[in-house]
Design a protein around this motif. Structure first.
Motif, PDB file in Angstrom:
ATOM      1  N   ASP A 761      43.533  41.235  49.500  1.00  0.00           N
ATOM      2  CA  ASP A 761      44.456  40.806  48.520  1.00  0.00           C
ATOM      3  C   ASP A 761      44.030  40.004  47.222  1.00  0.00           C
ATOM      4  O   ASP A 761      44.537  39.366  46.595  1.00  0.00           O
ATOM      5  CB  ASP A 761      45.326  39.512  49.362  1.00  0.00           C
ATOM      6  N   LEU A 762      42.666  40.530  47.184  1.00  0.00           N
ATOM      7  CA  LEU A 762      42.130  39.982  45.884  1.00  0.00           C
ATOM      8  C   LEU A 762      42.741  40.330  44.879  1.00  0.00           C
ATOM      9  O   LEU A 762      43.244  41.875  44.579  1.00  0.00           O
ATOM     10  CB  LEU A 762      40.596  40.552  45.794  1.00  0.00           C
ATOM     11  N   SER A 763      43.228  39.704  43.875  1.00  0.00           N
ATOM     12  CA  SER A 763      44.153  39.987  42.811  1.00  0.00           C
ATOM     13  C   SER A 763      43.498  40.775  41.539  1.00  0.00           C
ATOM     14  O   SER A 763      42.178  40.795  41.379  1.00  0.00           O
ATOM     15  CB  SER A 763      44.803  38.622  41.940  1.00  0.00           C
ATOM     16  N   GLY A 764      44.333  41.682  40.679  1.00  0.00           N
ATOM     17  CA  GLY A 764      43.574  42.130  39.686  1.00  0.00           C
ATOM     18  C   GLY A 764      43.261  41.413  38.790  1.00  0.00           C
ATOM     19  O   GLY A 764      43.444  40.328  38.313  1.00  0.00           O
ATOM     20  N   GLY A 765      41.756  41.905  38.187  1.00  0.00           N
ATOM     21  CA  GLY A 765      41.166  40.731  37.123  1.00  0.00           C
ATOM     22  C   GLY A 765      40.126  40.068  37.701  1.00  0.00           C
ATOM     23  O   GLY A 765      39.251  39.411  37.153  1.00  0.00           O
ATOM     24  N   SER A 766      40.239  39.865  39.057  1.00  0.00           N
ATOM     25  CA  SER A 766      39.132  39.192  39.719  1.00  0.00           C
ATOM     26  C   SER A 766      37.681  39.516  39.510  1.00  0.00           C
ATOM     27  O   SER A 766      37.591  40.794  39.920  1.00  0.00           O
ATOM     28  CB  SER A 766      39.587  38.651  41.073  1.00  0.00           C
ATOM     29  N   PRO A 767      36.536  39.078  39.401  1.00  0.00           N
ATOM     30  CA  PRO A 767      35.209  39.412  39.472  1.00  0.00           C
ATOM     31  C   PRO A 767      34.915  39.542  40.828  1.00  0.00           C
ATOM     32  O   PRO A 767      35.178  38.920  41.729  1.00  0.00           O
ATOM     33  CB  PRO A 767      34.693  38.531  38.691  1.00  0.00           C
ATOM     34  N   VAL A 768      34.069  40.778  41.080  1.00  0.00           N
ATOM     35  CA  VAL A 768      33.575  41.196  42.252  1.00  0.00           C
ATOM     36  C   VAL A 768      31.842  40.641  42.266  1.00  0.00           C
ATOM     37  O   VAL A 768      31.677  39.780  43.224  1.00  0.00           O
ATOM     38  CB  VAL A 768      33.698  42.529  42.636  1.00  0.00           C
ATOM     39  N   LEU A 769      31.295  41.344  41.438  1.00  0.00           N
ATOM     40  CA  LEU A 769      29.704  40.930  41.220  1.00  0.00           C
ATOM     41  C   LEU A 769      29.437  41.353  39.957  1.00  0.00           C
ATOM     42  O   LEU A 769      30.058  42.016  39.219  1.00  0.00           O
ATOM     43  CB  LEU A 769      28.999  41.714  42.533  1.00  0.00           C
ATOM     44  N   GLN A 770      27.756  41.037  39.435  1.00  0.00           N
ATOM     45  CA  GLN A 770      27.752  41.370  38.189  1.00  0.00           C
ATOM     46  C   GLN A 770      26.309  41.965  38.388  1.00  0.00           C
ATOM     47  O   GLN A 770      25.402  41.647  39.070  1.00  0.00           O
ATOM     48  CB  GLN A 770      27.340  40.336  37.361  1.00  0.00           C
ATOM     49  N   VAL A 771      26.285  43.048  37.759  1.00  0.00           N
ATOM     50  CA  VAL A 771      24.847  44.142  37.559  1.00  0.00           C
ATOM     51  C   VAL A 771      24.084  43.624  36.347  1.00  0.00           C
ATOM     52  O   VAL A 771      25.082  43.301  34.938  1.00  0.00           O
ATOM     53  CB  VAL A 771      25.233  45.438  37.746  1.00  0.00           C
TER      54      VAL A 771
END
Length: 1979
Positions: A761-771
């Motif tokens: 249910d992670l909403s749109g626009g939520s960050p996941v990780l950074q490369v």
């Protein structure tokens, strides 16, 4: 199942239109998906339920056909627009069983308005049964019924019917009570008078009222009315005047705003009375214009009388008379009689003209109140003539007259009097022959003559040239004789005066130059006073007219303003060196002209030409056409992209060493890597450059902004161009080389693999990780990394291209259940790209795994809920329905319940049932686990029929929040018959008109049944007699008339009605009905009494009662109420009648003269209020005759001749003079209309009489002879009527008694047989004399004309006379040898008719010789003193006399000395002095003010030409002559004098007089005498006819001291020393000497405000020096002290005149001072600092205090004399707090646009803090010592890297260098001199971007080849300096650039200082302040 909800819709329908309301049914959509396993069970249930219903229901109910609407809404216009009986609607119905339908209505008060007529079938018609009146009721709510006549269930249907009544304009506006009589004082200011309000019962525009105003007399501009918020605001527009109009009759109209149809109007009458005020001045009614009295009359003799009255008509105040200041007459203040106050003397000239005294008499109104607004005083003038007695002798104004005249003066030339304020007048003020006298010369001579020869009373005589040929300066220079004045009647009465005349020389030759063209040369840049050339001229004239008097002037040409011409020697030198004029490179040759003027610059002139050549010197350094050169070099390239060739030009002479230019590189970190051709200037690199090895100077600049790097790095070079001249001059130019980077490094990820788990249910626009990836390239954009997802995202994830953050895409859902393959793992391929372009772009890749974790987040789903039917009273515990729900989650926990908030119940009519009224929810219960719905309480259908239950199911195992689903269960409650019918009213009361027709509706009784069995039948019960008169409809309940009803038999009818329903068993109920029988209007009104005539006076006031009319009517009530009306046409608005009482009154002012009788038509109406508009009123008429009685209210009107009636002085007594015709608008048959005439004023001597012919006509006759009584007479004719009180009118009749020509003209001057002497050289046209003759007649008879009569010798041909003025002119040239004496006769004749009368004058004209010499002064210069502010003329100083050579050479014993006149020829341009030409007396003509001018230098010329306009300043021409008689004698003046002035006497005819002695001196021009006295002493040396008068103005103490400012502000720092004199209050006194000495004093106490730390200051904190005004510190300031002081200072002089000022002194810290750097010298700044301070204070709205002004010090401690530092601090005006430095700088920045002009005007270079404080580590010694060691180490390291820092700071150095060499004046800049024609440009980057890193070019980012346009882009920049700020502007800079080594040393020092201060800047508290100190900026 279906759920029905009613929807209400309103449609406006016209008659015959249909409005069908029905309950709109909509299908309630399923909220969740229905799965197939439930569909079969639902279908089975529906089929079973339908079968059961069809078996049970045998009769279905009908319904209304209303097209989907829930309510029938009908809009109708109110009656009479919609008439009774109109078909308004057609009802339609439908029955499923096709049964016949019956339409009806429920009985109610509203239902009586309609009548329903069933037409059969399925329709019925609706008719209007009663009239509609919106004002009574605007809405009717009716319930319609429909039945199919079957008494089973579902056979009775109701429908709501709403009738809306629309308004029509049937009501007129009605005024509320208002003030109908208002009194306003006249002169009241315009404003609100009163407020009126009218109401209109209509609505909308029909009920909105607008007010209008009418004034019955047409004065519509006096008042106005405006509509405001429904009220009428009556305003007065302009001031009222009681005298113009005293009564206004206003009519206010209230008109509704109907936009169509008729417009209704209401009227209100207002009477405005004007109250009279005392606003009129008194009026003179009796004034005697002229009175005569003998001069020997005794004191107190009555002279005349005046009378005045009050000008206000209603007020009669007493009048007081007064006479303006007069020593001879006085007036009685009560009677107005004027009498003599002292002995009279006609010859006294104080306040009379020819014996006539003008008396100014004032009449003052003595007001009894304080409200007088008009002037209380008026004035008039009367003339009193005093008769004469002969008691005076002729007297000359002076005893001695001195005159001067130029030699060769023409004949008739007037002689100029020398003395100031000379009175060339002779007077004898006796009247007539007593004052007539003759003028003549003694001894007689032929040189001069006097005119006039005969004079009366007083004459200005004139001496003039008679023989111009004899007037020769070489023969004589002075003439003396005596003039006499003798009375003609008594020769023993005479007087005499001596005349002395001086002759002056003339100028007649021109100067001649030694050369016509002078050639000269001069070196360019020559110094001041360098000699250009020497011009010389000669003049053969003598004295100042010759060579001695030549003055060289008018040097003209291109450089004339830069040269100095010696006016005496003719030497031309340089006055102003420098500039472009002496710059050979700008112009090499100049052309000039010069003039030589003799007579000390005032005489003849000649011109010569001068050519000046400019020779070249080496004064121009080579200049580059560009301020800097730029080029681009790619990394690893051996050549520039475009070749760079520098070129410098030298403006010196081409082909010489001065213009030969060579080039060399003199500075730059990488200068050894470049080479330049010394001749051509071609610049080339020596080898390739590596971008990464270059020092990045730009990175630090961009850090302050973007933090990135640039792909361009700069290399700075400094190239010098020098010439080969002596001295050698050179110029340097910066060269910027831009090296561009190449992309050669790929990005690198920190990790090659990334992994992350996220919830579904992670909403749109939520960050996941950074490369993260980096690029090792050193410049942008090559090192800029961009991220992209190459594969695997499946539109679920996105990446930020700049940060590398991977986030869920907007709108993406990660739920695996929503994907086809239930995907829970995503593998992404991410790439990183750098900013390389095209094929040079590099990239790398990494892998990212994202796992999806499941979440319980799905709500439950309810199955579809069917509609249920339950019979009311169902037993408790009955199972109704079982509710089911599903949930897709695995571990769902479901619970059921009823949501009471969303449930609702409705009645049969669809009305909502509140739970507080009936708890229908308590009848049901739901099992929370199983979902079973059961009945737990009995139901009542009459309370609720439709129930909607909100069923909710909740998943208790939800992961987040609550998961709830909701559905609605519809339940219908079926009916049982358990209620009786119920009437709508407990009883019915109604009325009906007698004689109503059969079938007329009486009342409609309606009953209703809450059960479904609603078919009700009605039946009558009660008295059979009453029942026989009525008929009851058993179905509808309508009761109508069945038989005639008579009011007289039955006043009321009472009975009962029974209503029975259709249930089984049936139920019924009773109701009582009461009917009242009403009367009708069937009788006409009638008047009581017969006709009668009435009379009333025309002055009857409005409201006066005339009569009372009576009328009756046999009807009762309103039908018998009488209303009286009157025809407006017959009354014409003059009468009105009371509508109720019949009282006839006056409505408006009556005027019998307009209309004398009225025949009024009176109407009597019954039932007018309610029946008139409906036509239900009856009326009767009656005529009333009214006669108007006359009143005496009209003044008489008189017709007189409009112009003056002309008669002669010989008018016969029996002849009529004028006729008077009068009329009066009043009744002529009464005394009011008959008139009486009388003469009341203007006939003092009884010369005229009035004879009345009849009551309206009269005639004027002469009562006595008018001989010699000619003149204008104004008779006041008073006309009065014979009424009581009488009306009086005054008219004026003008009678002009003309003169009869009975007197011949009489010559007054000259006398008969007068001899006139004129010079033989008199020119044609010369005025000889003016003859004057008077005529005792008047008008044309006294108009005298002149002409010459022929004589035998023809002498009259030699002269001509002006026919109008009597002036005698010379017509032909005179020849003394041919004829010496001419005898002529002048005739004077009048213009009388019919016969002209005349008289003759004989004259003898003697031709004589002329005067030759001018008078000479015996001194060259005199000094005089006048006192300032003395009254003009109070100080008189006589100038010294002159001598005239003519007096020594008189050869004619009859000739007397000529008149010498003095004129101011120079120095009196402002007109301060007046010099009488004849008396030679000098006086002040304008008040002198020493403070304006303390000294004057006047040049006075003596001349015998007294009529010379050029000498007298263009004054009036003076005519002077010499009278010659037969008496011989005279004398000559032969005085012994030590100084031989005859040597200097100019003589035109004698050659021997041209020789001058050595003592003669030069005389300067008078034109420019207003130079300094020293210059005048050298340049102005007057000749013998001119004397220099030095006037010194003596001072008086007339000026008080004035402080230069009313407020002085200053500041002292807390570290100031005791006794410091830190400011000065300064006052000036325009007086001089002791009068101007000023003393300063401190007044009052010295106040302290907002002070801190000053508690111990006990004595006065400041001392004021009494002599200098300096303020001295009298206490020891300490740190921590705050606040400010204020006190008052006083300045006074020796006479006690004073001025005061306020002093504010502020305590401040040293760091609160601000320093301004000016490019001005200190003296220049001090002269303009006040302007700077005031302007800065006004713009910043603060107090500006100047602390110190000193010469500017550079950063190295050296002094720059071209700049000045100004230290100041600013104070907040409101709270007197001192601004901090940063606040001051922000304040200036915020107003920089307003200050831009001021800063440029005063050349402000910089604004910064006065000092910068270094940071301190703390008070302890240890840290401070460590910090000092660290600083020393840091500075030592800094010296090592100086060279590197110089290279990196090249751009900052270049800016500083430019700013350091700024010069504000282009004219002082050698650079601008070299490029005078160069257009104005801007110097880029020398302004606010001077701080390193702030240059906007570093903000451009990546933009290819941007630097190529940097120069042009910065030319017009807002923050760049003008080109007049360029470097190398002063000679000092040229000297610093002479040697190469010196240039290197200076530039290195500058770099070291710059970099050193940059490092110190990092250690200061305020880096910006210190940076401002280090950089030169333009604000």
């Amino acid at each position: 199942m279906f759920s029905s909800q009613p929807i209400t819709m309103h449609n406006e329908l016209q008659p015959h239109s249909q409005s069908i309301d029905y309950k709109k049914v909509r299908l309630k959509g399923l909220r969740h998906r229905i799965y197939p396993r439930y569909i079969s069970s639902i279908y089975i249930q529906v089929i079973i339920l339908t079968t059961l219903i069809s078996l049970v229901a045998s009769n279905r109910p009908p319904r209304f056909t209303i097209d989907g609407q829930s309510e029938i809404v009908l809009r109708l216009k109110e009656s009479p627009e919609t008439k009774v009986g109109t078909l308004i609607y057609t009802l339609k119905g439908f029955d499923p069983d096709n049964d016949p339908l019956t339409f009806g209505k429920r009985n109610s008060h509203d239902s009586e308005i309609i009548r329903i007529e069933n037409t059969g079938g399925n329709e019925a018609k609706v008719f209007l049964a009663k009239e509609l009146d919106r004002e009574t009721q605007d809405e009717y709510a009716i319930v319609l019924t429909l039945t199919d006549s079957h008494y089973t269930d579902h056979n009775y249907v109701t429908q709501s019917f709403l009738l809306l009544v629309e308004d029509i304009n049937d009501n007129a506006p009605t005024f509320l009570p208002y003030q109908n009589a208002i009194e306003i004082p006249e002169g009241s200011a315009p404003g609100v008078v009163t407020t009126l309000e009218a109401t209109d019962a209509d609505e909308g525009a029909y009920g909105q009222v607008v007010y209008y105003l009418q004034e019955l007399d047409g004065d519509n501009d006096v008042f106005s009315i405006a509509t405001h918020q429904g009220k009428g605001i009556l305003r007065l527009q302009k001031e009222l005047d009681y005298e113009r109009k005293s009564l206004y009759q206003l009519r206010v109209l209230a008109i509704d705003r109907a936009n169509q149809g008729p417009v209704n109007t209401g009227t209100a009458a207002i009477l405005v009375k004007v109250k009279d005020l005392e606003d009129q001045p008194p009026e003179f009614v009796e004034v005697q214009a002229v009175a005569r009295i003998a001069e020997d009359a005794p004191v107190g003799t009555k002279v005349l009388r005046v009378r005045a009255i009050d000008g206000d008509r209603g007020i009669n105040n007493p009048i007081a008379y007064a006479l303006e200041a007069n020593d001879l007459f006085d007036i009685n203040p009560h009677t107005g009689i004027v009498h003599t106050l002292t002995k009279l003397d006609r010859e006294e000239q104080s306040d009379q003209v020819n014996g006539a005294h003008i008396l100014r008499i004032s009449a003052t109104e003595l007001s009894k109140s304080n409200t007088q607004m008009a002037p209380t005083t008026v004035r008039t003038e009367v003339t009193v003539i005093v008769s004469d007695v002969n008691d005076e002798i002729p007297t000359f104004g002076e005893t001695v007259y001195r005159c001067e005249v130029n030699e060769n003066a023409q004949t008739n030339t007037p002689l100029n009097f020398i003395d100031e304020e000379i009175q060339n007048v002779v007077f004898d003020h006796d009247e007539g022959n007593n004052g007539t006298f003759r003028l003549f010369l003694d001894p007689p001579n032929d040189l001069f003559e006097i005119v006039p020869e005969l004079a009366v009373n007083e004459a200005n005589f004139m001496l003039r040239v008679k023989n111009s040929k004899s007037l020769d300066f070489e023969q004589f220079t002075e003439v003396n004789f005596t003039i006499f004045a003798r009375e003609i009647d008594e020769p023993s009465r005479w007087s005499s005066a001596h005349v002395q005349i001086f002759v002056r020389d003339q100028n007649d030759n021109f100067p001649e130059f030694s050369q016509t063209i002078y050639n000269a040369s001069v070196l360019e840049n020559s110094e001041q006073d360098t000699v250009i050339t020497h011009v010389q001229a000669v003049d053969v004239d003598s004295g100042d007219y010759g060579t001695m008097g030549i003055r060289y002037t008018n040097l003209r040409g291109g450089i004339a303003h830069l040269l100095n011409l010696n006016p005496i020697t003719g030497v031309i030198t340089i006055k102003q060196a420098g500039g472009t004029a002496f710059d050979r490179e700008i112009i090499s040759r100049h052309y000039l002209t010069v003039e030589a003027i003799d007579n000390a610059g005032q005489g003849n002139r000649n011109t010569a030409q001068i050519i000046v050549d400019i020779l070249d010197v080496n004064d121009n350094a080579p200049t580059f056409p560009q301020r800097q050169y730029e080029t681009k070099l790619l990394e690893n390239q051996a050549e520039f992209e475009t070749p760079l060739q520098l070129e410098a030009r030298d403006a010196d002479l081409i082909g010489t060493e001065n213009s030969q230019v060579t080039y060399e590189i003199v500075e730059g970190m990488y200068r050894s890597n470049f080479t330049i051709d010394p001749i051509s200037g071609l610049l080339r690199p020596l080898h390739r450059f590596d971008f990464e090895e270059l020092v990045d100077r730009s990175s630090r600049r961009s850090d302050a902004h973007a933090g990135g790097s640039t792909s361009i790095r700069e290399i700075d070079l400094l190239v010098r161009a020098r010439d080969s001249g002596i001295p050698m001059l050179s110029t340097v130019v910066p060269v910027l080389i831009y090296v561009q980077d190449v992309n050669d490094n790929a990005p690198i990820f920190q990790r090659s693999f990334y992994a992350k788990t996220v919830p579904e249910d992670l909403s749109g626009g939520s960050p996941v990780l950074q490369v993260t990836a980096i690029d090792r390239d050193g410049s942008s954009p090559n090192n800029v990394v961009v991220y992209r997802i190459q594969t695997g995202a499946s539109d679920k994830f996105i990446i930020n291209s700049e940060t590398g953050v991977i986030s869920v895409a907007q709108g993406a859902n990660l739920d695996p259940d929503l994907t086809d393959s239930k995907r829970s793992l995503y593998t992404l391929s991410v790439i990183a790209l750098d900013g390389g372009l095209g094929n040079s772009q590099l990239m790398t890749t990494c892998t990212v795994n994202i796992s999806i974790q499941d979440v319980n987040n799905k709500p439950p789903v309810l199955t579809e809920l069917p509609g249920l039917k339950i019979v009311e009273n169902t037993p408790v515990g009955t199972l109704v329905y079982r509710i089911q729900a599903t949930d897709l989650d695995d571990k769902a926990i479901l619970r059921y319940k009823i949501n009471a908030e969303h449930c609702e119940g409705r009645t049969e009519e669809g009305a909502l049932v509140k739970s507080s009224e009936y708890d229908f929810l308590g009848a049901f219960e739901v099992d929370p686990i199983e979902g079973s719905l059961k009945v737990v309480k009995l139901l009542d259908r009459e309370r609720v029929e439709h129930i909607k239950l909100a069923i909710t199911v909740e998943d208790l195992a939800a992961a987040k929040g609550r998961q709830i689903a909701e559905g609605f269960q519809s339940i219908q409650v079926l009916d049982e018959n358990d209620n009786n019918p119920k009437f709508r009213l407990p009883f019915y009361r109604q009325s009906i008109t007698e004689n109503s027709i059969n079938g007329a509706m009486i009342v409609n009784v309606l009953a209703s049944d809450v059960d479904k069995n609603r078919t009700i039948t009605y039946a009558l019960e009660g008295n059979p007699t009453y029942r026989s008169l009525m008929h009851l409809d058993s179905q509808t309940g309508e009761i109508v008339v069945a038989s005639k009803i008579d009011h007289e038999q039955h006043q009321w009818l009472n009975f009962s009605v029974r209503a029975t329903d259709s249930g089984v068993p049936a139920r019924s109920s009773l109701v009582d009905v009461y009917i009242t029988v009403l009367d009708e209007n069937d009788n006409n009104p009638y008047f009581v009494g017969g006709s009668k005539n009435y009379t009333i006076s025309e002055n009857a006031a409005p409201g006066t009662r005339v009569a009372t009319l009576q009328a009756g009517d046999a009807d009762s009530g309103d039908f018998g109420k009488i209303t009286f009306l009157m025809d407006r046409i017959s009354s014409q608005g003059k009468f009105t009648i009371d509508a109720d009482t019949g009282v006839l009154t006056v409505a408006d002012r009556l005027d019998r003269e307009t209309k004398d009788s009225y025949n009024l038509v009176i109407e009597a109406w019954d039932n007018y209020q309610f029946g008139f508009l409906a036509g239900e009123s009856r009326n009767a008429f009656k005529q009333v005759f009214i006669s108007i009685l006359d009143e005496n209210d009209n003044p008489p009107e008189v017709t007189l001749p409009s112009s003056c009636v002309l008669i002669t002085e010989y008018h016969e007594l029996h002849e009529r003079v004028a006729s008077i015709v009068g009329k009066d608008a009043d009744d002529p048959s009464t005394p009011n209309g008959r008139l009486d005439f009388a003469i009341t004023q203007g006939n003092k001597d009884g010369m005229f009489e009035l004879r009345q012919v009849d009551s309206w006509n009269a005639q004027i006759f002469a009562s006595k002879s008018l001989r010699n009584r000619f003149g204008n007479y104004s008779l006041t004719i008073t006309t009065r009527d014979l009424g009581q009180p009488a009306n009086i009118m005054h008219s004026t009749l003008d009678i002009c008694v003309s003169d009869f020509n009975d007197h011949a003209p009489v010559f007054v001057r000259p006398l008969h047989n007068t001899t006139v002497r004129i010079p033989e050289n008199a020119t044609v046209g010369t005025l000889i004399l003016q003859a004057y003759a008077s005529d005792a007649d008047m008008g044309q008879n006294a108009l005298v004309r002149y002409r010459l009569k022929p004589d035998p010798l023809g002498s009259y041909k030699m002269f001509e006379v002006n026919a109008n003025t009597g002036e005698l002119f010379l017509r032909e040239p005179l020849n003394r040898e041919k004829q010496k004496i001419h005898e002529i006769r002048i005739e004077a004749y009048d213009q009388g008719l019919p016969t002209s009368l005349s008289s003759d004058l004989d004259l003898t004209i003697y031709v004589r010789n002329v005067n030759d010499y001018e008078p000479q002064f015996i001194v060259n210069e005199i000094s005089l003193n006048f006192t300032e502010h003395a009254d003009p003329g109070s100080e008189r100083i006589k100038l010294p006399d002159t001598i005239d050579k003519d007096q020594l050479e008189l050869d004619d014993p009859n000739e007397a000395p000529s008149q010498v006149c003095y004129f101011i020829v120079n120095g009196n341009e402002a007109g301060y002095f007046r010099l009488d030409p004849e008396t030679h007396i000098l006086t002040v003509d304008r008040e002198l003010d020493r403070e304006v001018a303390a000294n004057f230098t006047l040049y006075v010329r003596a001349t015998e030409n007294c009529g010379n306009d050029s000498l007298s300043g263009g004054g009036k021409r003076r005519r002077m002559g010499i009278e010659i008689n037969n008496r011989l004698g005279g004398y000559l003046h032969n005085q012994k004098i030590e100084y031989d002035r005859f040597k200097h006497s100019r003589q035109l005819r004698s050659p021997e007089s041209n020789e001058y002695g050595p003592e003669d001196e030069e005389m300067a021009s008078y034109e420019n005498y207003d130079t300094t006295q020293e210059d005048q002493a050298e340049a102005l040396k007057p000749d013998s006819t001119v004397v220099k008068v030095n006037v010194r103005v003596l001072d008086i103490n007339d000026n008080p001291p004035r402080f230069r400012s009313k407020i002085f502000t200053g500041g002292i720092t807390t570290n100031a020393d005791f006794g410091l004199k830190f400011m000065r209050v300064e006052a000036t006194d325009a007086d001089e000497g002791v009068n101007g000495k000023i003393g300063y004093y401190q007044v009052g106490e010295i106040r302290q405000t907002l002070s801190e730390g000053l508690e111990n200051v006990r004595k006065a904190p400041f001392l004021l020096d009494q002599e200098t005004g300096e303020v001295q510190l009298n206490f020891d300031p300490q740190k921590g002290m705050k606040g400010y002081f204020d006190f008052v200072v006083l300045a006074n002089d020796t006479s006690g005149m004073r001025d005061v000022a306020h002093v504010f002194i502020y305590l401040l810290r040293e760091d609160q001072k601000v320093r301004f750097v000016f490019r001005l010298q200190p003296d220049e700044l001090r002269s303009r600092v006040e302007t700077f301070r005031d302007t800065l204070g006004n713009i910043t709205e603060s107090i500006v205090n100047i602390d110190e002004i000193k010469v500017h010090e550079n950063k190295d401690g050296s002094v720059d004399k071209t700049k000045t530092d100004l230290y100041m601090h600013l104070v907040e005006r409101e709270d007197n707090s001192i601004y901090e430095v940063n606040e001051v700088l922000k304040l200036i920045d915020s107003h920089i646009e307003s200050l831009d002009g001021l800063f440029k005007e005063l050349n402000v270079l910089d604004t910064q803090a006065a000092e910068a404080q270094l940071l301190t580590a703390g008070p302890t010694r240890g840290p401070l010592f460590v910090w000092l060691v660290f600083t020393n180490l840091f500075l030592a390291t800094l010296l090592v890297v100086t060279i590197a820092l110089c290279a990196s700071q090249r751009n900052g150095y270049r800016r500083q260098l430019r700013a350091a060499k700024v010069n504000i004046f282009r004219g002082h800049s050698s650079m601008s001199l070299q490029h005078a024609q160069e257009p104005a440009t801007r110097v880029p980057n020398t302004n606010k971007h001077s701080v390193q890193g702030s240059n906007p070019i570093w903000l451009k980012g990546y933009d290819n080849e941007w630097f190529k346009s940097e120069e042009t882009g910065s030319i017009e920049g807002h923050d760049s300096l003008d080109d007049n700020f360029l470097a190398a502007a002063t000679q000092d800079m040229h000297e610093t650039l002479k040697g190469t080594a010196k240039l290197f040393n200076n530039s290195n020092d500058l770099n070291r200082h710059f970099n050193l201060y940059n490092q110190i800047d990092k250690l200061t508290n305020n880096a910006q302040i210190l940076a401002r100190k280090l950089e030169t900026t333009e604000l």
